[in-house]
Design a protein around this motif. Structure first.
Motif, PDB file in Angstrom:
ATOM      1  N   GLY A 281     -49.641  63.677  51.418  1.00  0.00           N
ATOM      2  CA  GLY A 281     -49.095  63.868  52.498  1.00  0.00           C
ATOM      3  C   GLY A 281     -50.366  64.323  53.580  1.00  0.00           C
TER       4      GLY A 281
ATOM      5  N   THR B  31     -49.520  63.217  57.060  1.00  0.00           N
ATOM      6  CA  THR B  31     -48.434  63.774  57.712  1.00  0.00           C
ATOM      7  C   THR B  31     -48.657  65.311  58.150  1.00  0.00           C
ATOM      8  OG1 THR B  31     -47.331  64.095  55.926  1.00  0.00           O
ATOM      9  CG2 THR B  31     -46.861  62.041  56.751  1.00  0.00           C
TER      10      THR B  31
ATOM     11  N   THR C  70     -48.798  66.932  61.999  1.00  0.00           N
ATOM     12  CA  THR C  70     -48.089  68.200  62.538  1.00  0.00           C
ATOM     13  C   THR C  70     -48.747  69.344  62.702  1.00  0.00           C
ATOM     14  OG1 THR C  70     -46.457  67.191  60.685  1.00  0.00           O
ATOM     15  CG2 THR C  70     -46.133  69.451  61.255  1.00  0.00           C
TER      16      THR C  70
ATOM     17  N   ALA D 140     -44.352  64.791  61.378  1.00  0.00           N
ATOM     18  CA  ALA D 140     -44.419  63.536  60.567  1.00  0.00           C
ATOM     19  C   ALA D 140     -44.461  64.063  59.052  1.00  0.00           C
ATOM     20  CB  ALA D 140     -45.848  62.871  60.649  1.00  0.00           C
TER      21      ALA D 140
ATOM     22  N   SER E 226     -43.935  62.259  54.631  1.00  0.00           N
ATOM     23  CA  SER E 226     -43.805  61.145  53.754  1.00  0.00           C
ATOM     24  C   SER E 226     -42.751  61.239  53.112  1.00  0.00           C
ATOM     25  CB  SER E 226     -45.120  61.307  52.896  1.00  0.00           C
ATOM     26  OG  SER E 226     -44.939  62.101  52.005  1.00  0.00           O
TER      27      SER E 226
ATOM     28  N   ASN F 150     -44.446  56.608  55.718  1.00  0.00           N
ATOM     29  CA  ASN F 150     -44.767  57.811  56.422  1.00  0.00           C
ATOM     30  C   ASN F 150     -44.114  57.541  58.113  1.00  0.00           C
ATOM     31  OD1 ASN F 150     -46.945  59.313  55.055  1.00  0.00           O
ATOM     32  ND2 ASN F 150     -47.653  57.016  54.918  1.00  0.00           N
TER      33      ASN F 150
ATOM     34  N   VAL G 250     -43.290  59.376  61.753  1.00  0.00           N
ATOM     35  CA  VAL G 250     -43.563  60.396  62.779  1.00  0.00           C
ATOM     36  C   VAL G 250     -42.334  60.019  63.687  1.00  0.00           C
ATOM     37  CG1 VAL G 250     -45.256  60.915  64.399  1.00  0.00           C
ATOM     38  CG2 VAL G 250     -46.042  59.520  62.577  1.00  0.00           C
TER      39      VAL G 250
ATOM     40  N   THR H 208     -38.618  66.050  59.153  1.00  0.00           N
ATOM     41  CA  THR H 208     -39.149  66.336  60.479  1.00  0.00           C
ATOM     42  C   THR H 208     -38.523  67.158  61.495  1.00  0.00           C
ATOM     43  OG1 THR H 208     -38.248  64.257  61.436  1.00  0.00           O
ATOM     44  CG2 THR H 208     -40.409  64.043  60.489  1.00  0.00           C
TER      45      THR H 208
END
Lengths: 249, 249, 249, 249, 249, 249
Positions: free
Chosen positions: F133, F136, F140, F172, F174, F199, F201, F236
């Motif tokens: 991850g 992501t 973030t 974001a 995963s 992934n 977003v 998220t």
């Protein structure tokens, strides 16, 4: 957007929103490669060759498995204005890297590497003329080149006649939202205007291999995502028919 | 070798020693470039595009002259076995450099850069399929692409209608000595066997622009050199006719 | 041009059109290399070293043959104005590549690689001072370094005493047409003015190894080509005498 | 170590521990550069050229100051066995970078950049033959080339006749401890055996510009450090005399 | 400068001239590496990891010895203004090369490679935040990571429990002369003002491994050199205490 | 998979399938950058810095718009086994390119470049420790650094106090399918086993910016795709809460 809207919209090139551009696959365009296809999505032209060699990269030796990889590139004047060659710049750009990796993953998704034996297939996808959708044309054409290289290897006895390295077929299409309307198979003029752009790679039996959606303008919601996936499945269904036709006898 | 011998020799592909392979020029193959030609010398296929942009490189600014340059490259699977991409290797190889420079010099030989004005033309010659003679096909095709780019620039008013940037035409052919016999336009199988290999670039009115002769096997004498030049003039005379034909209306 | 004209022309440095600049060969200039020569054509100074190592590149292993290759380079301030180092730029330029390949081919033309055994000789030709004709000086000096490296290898028993890896000698000279007059061995001031520039590589017994003629200004005809070749043979004949002299005892 | 010991030790080449190898400076060896010197420390030979151009790098523009920088390199066969060219490898190695930076700093230490005006001097130090101490020979020779380039610039009026860009002279020497004995000016055979290796850069009036001491074998104590510095001052005192002599008229 | 002066001077951050900044060592900061330390010299923060792998580089195989090497780098925004990444520029800069080599030499000075066995340790020193003294912090922290990697290897049986690869400890500090006053451990604001800058690497028992002194402004004399070495020994003595403390249990 | 199943499954680290790892954001970790955050997703640690400079790249000048771009990289020993540095290899790899581009697009999706004015923000995301991850976590954390850089620019008057360059927030996560079960926020051990890896977003108000799903093992169907998107929205949503919390006062 509703289905009603979609039906009445006509695009600059006369297509409906869910219609592909004219697709042509010229199988065996290249005399030297084990498999090859010149694929055209409208004015987009990609030469796909499959080079099969015995043996595998060092990190895979002795595992009894094969390897499939891909390289994508564009001729400097494939586009409206000339781009410098990556060989002259001395490095491969991010976009090229990204698309090469996508093509490789997509084709590996329908390959059983054990059945391939310790052989390597390199798929070269060179864009001779670009008008949007070059990566999806590349994947769709590379499948044909790959299938032919495998047939050749069987006929040469490099792969046993009974082996089934191909577990299915694969094709890809771009979809996007333009002025709020989801559309299939975007040429360059539509691509640059799209708020959301998605490339979808789908197997011949309708399963997803890759879904790559990007909000170029505004973020998209779940409903828009669903409309795009619907369109992509329409397009890849047709493409897989065209591939099947091209590979006949 | 004597003329008597030459008359009776038949080559693997059925040609006589002073015969070209079938030559095809597909003018305007690429929709995006200002000029383009797909040229074929037998199985050798080169895509030549001419990209014309206003302005010149910094070192030439303010001199009222234009610039013409060329880049040659080969697709990885243009050849019998796959070659790594120069972009992936991160550098342009010696052979590529050498041929790019040769093409550039050859085309500049028939350009009056003052008449061109402060414009730049880049000639990209990408070998899609290779079977010997790729550099000579590239020069011959690049001339057609160049001529079309200049016509386009005149029609757009970028170059004055009365300007004459082209001072003539140019084409090129390979010749070589195989088993003691001088031959014209060598395909790959002959090229690798040639004792002497020569590339000759000639203007439409029969003058030399480049003569590059190399003893691959045994050094050659004055008589052999003369026979090769004779053959080259026969070949380039024909090529210049084919160019003229291709450029009609 | 006629012979009459040639006889009366005197060049800026006082030479006649068919006269070489003063040529000096300092054999063994470098203590570390197996063979070496500092060669001077007037103000052009090239340090040529031959490095002999046992073994051959991988692609040649087991064939019982040796390998000869060359690398040419120029010190940054060999020229009138300083050039950036290729090591700093991170890549070897086209001109450097081209000349390195020319030197390698020229020396391989007088080598019997079977007689050399599985040994590799690298010829490094580094231009310490440039005043035209650096590539031809490099070839001429590299031959002396090569011959000495082979003698050394015989004396060390690396090559059998009876082996004859050298099948002859080789030297090279530049010729060109200036204001319509063919001239021998051009220094920089003449080189930049030449309409046609030719580098000719010739064996000790007067046969051609390379003929590289380029129309820098106007294309040249057959007669001019012949005059240039005549001059080149005069020059290389003298150079091979000087090489022989340098290699005595 | 005591002075008693030092007096009786004789080195392989017959020198005492505090004796320099024969030093030769051939001023003006290169005709093209604004200043140049071929410097020899025994068998070590370095060609130093100074290239002076008007103007400064962009980051220094408009400050009324000049710039001095250096590049060090080695010919591939300067050494006992051949090294690959950095241009061919495509990158400058760590050792090359380190020495280039050392030379640049050393020369800048005796330059008043305001007095130099907006001019740039690049010092190229190319090792033609290596036998230890190449970086210290380079610094010592570069000073001579630099001084001559400045004289030239004054004679040309590029630098005002009254300007004093040089604030002194600079030279450098290597010292090391071998079998416990501090020694001056190490040739290659001694250098590889040294437990401690130190390069010292000193101005003409005996002040330190750089002190770079490295324990190759065992760490060194304060007393050893002091002995090495003593020797270095002996050597650089002599070198600055030789420089002064070389620069006379 | 006299001791009297030194006592009364107070620096911008409140320290005396012979005082270190607050030093913090966070051992084992990284979970993946065999040894690691996040070291802080005031605002300078360097992450040091030691990666131990079995086997040695090819050139060392079969000699029964291990290998220790280092790589130094800086995050692009470790500094006040952002620097381009060396990966993006495609080459490692001179400063990076120089410091990587210094760290490697410094750590090898306290390693008995025979005792290490055929194992390789790579020390990565990545500057997360820079405020002067990054190379000395890197050396000091790398020692801790190295010691832990060796302990780990012993506990895993990769190195015999009785082996003593570490022959001592090592740390480093910067010293410099500012306005004529020698000072210890320079932060960035002092570093840029220093007339002389010296990095000193010292073993745990007070012997020198590296002494690198550079006159940034004016050349320095023997007395100044001695003052700087005195200060450096004070600093490294303290650092070796802090290392010992960090490595307890 | 059904909801029933999901509830009962417990993962190796004790989490439920829809649970994030412990998330920590240390705002302002770097003193030099205009904005910064050290973000941790379990053992994954990424240092995100935002560098704001006035002015824009050349191709954007004069349009009154700003630019936001990103660079992602990994320390060599962030991972279980050491990877070579891309700076040392001399080129940026495909994966690095791909992730850098993803981060850049993701952050630009919530930026109004007109409101940013002609300023450039570079987001550097350096993975200090990797455990799945990383891309992501980078997105973030980069949002937090970006928000702080914009606040800083407003406080400095570089961006007008009333300008609103941020149109929202972005984070974001995963998600993947393991043994047929969709799971949120995969650590490395789960990531390598995932059949499908995605992934996602998402903006603070729950719209998609990027959806990148890849079939690593078997192609996935529409239902699986939907389950993954559901999980991603859960993750998220939480991440955007944590971001909001971190950015308070």
């Amino acid at each position: 957007m509703t289905d009603n809207t979609a039906i009445t919209i006509v695009r600059a090139d006369g297509r409906t929103v869910d219609q592909l551009r004219p697709i042509t696959i010229t199988r065996g365009w290249s005399k030297n490669a084990e498999g090859s296809a010149l694929i055209e999505f409208g004015n987009t032209r990609v030469l796909c060759t499959a080079s099969l060699t015995e043996g595998v990269p060092r990190w895979l030796k002795g595992e009894g498995k094969g390897w499939v990889t891909a390289e994508y590139a564009m001729l400097p004047r494939a586009t409206n204005t000339r781009n410098s060659r990556e060989s002259v710049k001395g490095k491969v750009g991010g976009r090229t890297h990204e698309i090469s990796r996508l093509i490789g993953r997509s084709l590996r998704a329908i390959i059983d590497t054990k059945e391939l034996g310790e052989n390597t297939i390199v798929l070269d996808c060179d864009v001779l003329q670009a008008d949007g959708g070059t990566r999806t044309a590349a994947i769709t054409g590379a499948y044909v080149a790959l299938a032919d290289a495998i047939s050749w290897a069987k006929s040469e006895g490099i792969i046993p006649a009974k082996a089934q390295p191909l577990t299915g077929s694969v094709s890809a299409i771009s979809v996007g939202i333009i002025d709020g309307v989801p559309m299939l198979d975007l040429p360059y003029v539509e691509d640059v205007r799209a708020e959301t752009d998605m490339n979808v790679v789908v197997t011949g039996d309708g399963k997803f291999v890759e879904v790559q959606g990007t909000a170029e303008g505004a973020p998209f919601d779940r409903e828009e995502l669903n409309s795009l996936l619907d369109l992509a499945l329409v397009g890849t269904y047709e493409l897989s028919e065209i591939q099947r036709e091209a590979l006949k006898n």
